[in-house]
Design an enzyme around this catalytic site. Sequence first.
Site, PDB file in Angstrom:
ATOM      1  CG  ASP A 152     -34.588 -20.898  88.574  1.00 48.35           C
ATOM      2  OD1 ASP A 152     -34.693 -19.660  88.702  1.00 48.35           O
ATOM      3  OD2 ASP A 152     -35.483 -21.689  88.924  1.00 48.35           O
ATOM      4  CG  ASP A 181     -37.175 -18.710  93.905  1.00 50.82           C
ATOM      5  OD1 ASP A 181     -37.391 -18.795  95.125  1.00 50.82           O
ATOM      6  OD2 ASP A 181     -36.685 -17.703  93.371  1.00 50.82           O
TER       7      ASP A 181
END
Length: 224
Positions: A10, A12
């Site tokens: 991922d 963020d």
Amino acid sequence: MAHPAACLFDLDGLLLDTEPLHAEAWQQAAQHFGRELTDGELMQLRGRRRLDCADQVRLWIGAGGLEVPSPEALLAIRQPIAEALLIQAQPMAGAQALVQRCLDLALPMALATSSSREAVLLKAQPHPWLEAIQERVHGDDSELKRGKPHPDVFQLAAQRLGVNCADSWAFEDSPAGAEAALAAGCRVFVVPAPGADRKLYPGKGTEMLTSLVDVLPLLEGTPQ
């Protein structure tokens, strides 16, 4: 311990400390239309695609009896705020070291992010170390049918790297992202957001970390 076939990241809140900035942008946009978002509501937006978040915020605005803005009107307020904030995001603890370790070990890497291609380019611009992750599945990818918490983004990332999700490690920070990675069949490492209610995360199958630094000892030596 055998190394993974690939590492799926991922972005963020996991590699870059953007989540407080995203939250501030959504808060200001909601306030513009008369709605104050709670900490719990802001947590629910983590890890999800922009349009999915916009739809959720519009529901919350409407539930309070307020006039519901169109997605375009809400994002017209939110996006300039977000862009001004996100360019300031700093790396999360251990992120650069983990990416470099994977690079040194020639482990395939991919971003599996809910952010759009344009948003990723904006956030990554001050961080040339992210260029090592060349394979990227964005939230607006034409081949991505469903966003997190569905498994599609991790499945597509693994497919493009030519590996199986079951042999890959996924790294997440949000409940929606952890649920997506688990559903894809990955080994899932989670760095929970500071102050996050851990009951929001999947109860089984995730390995909780204090930071990405914790996983570095698992990536020692030559891949087996």
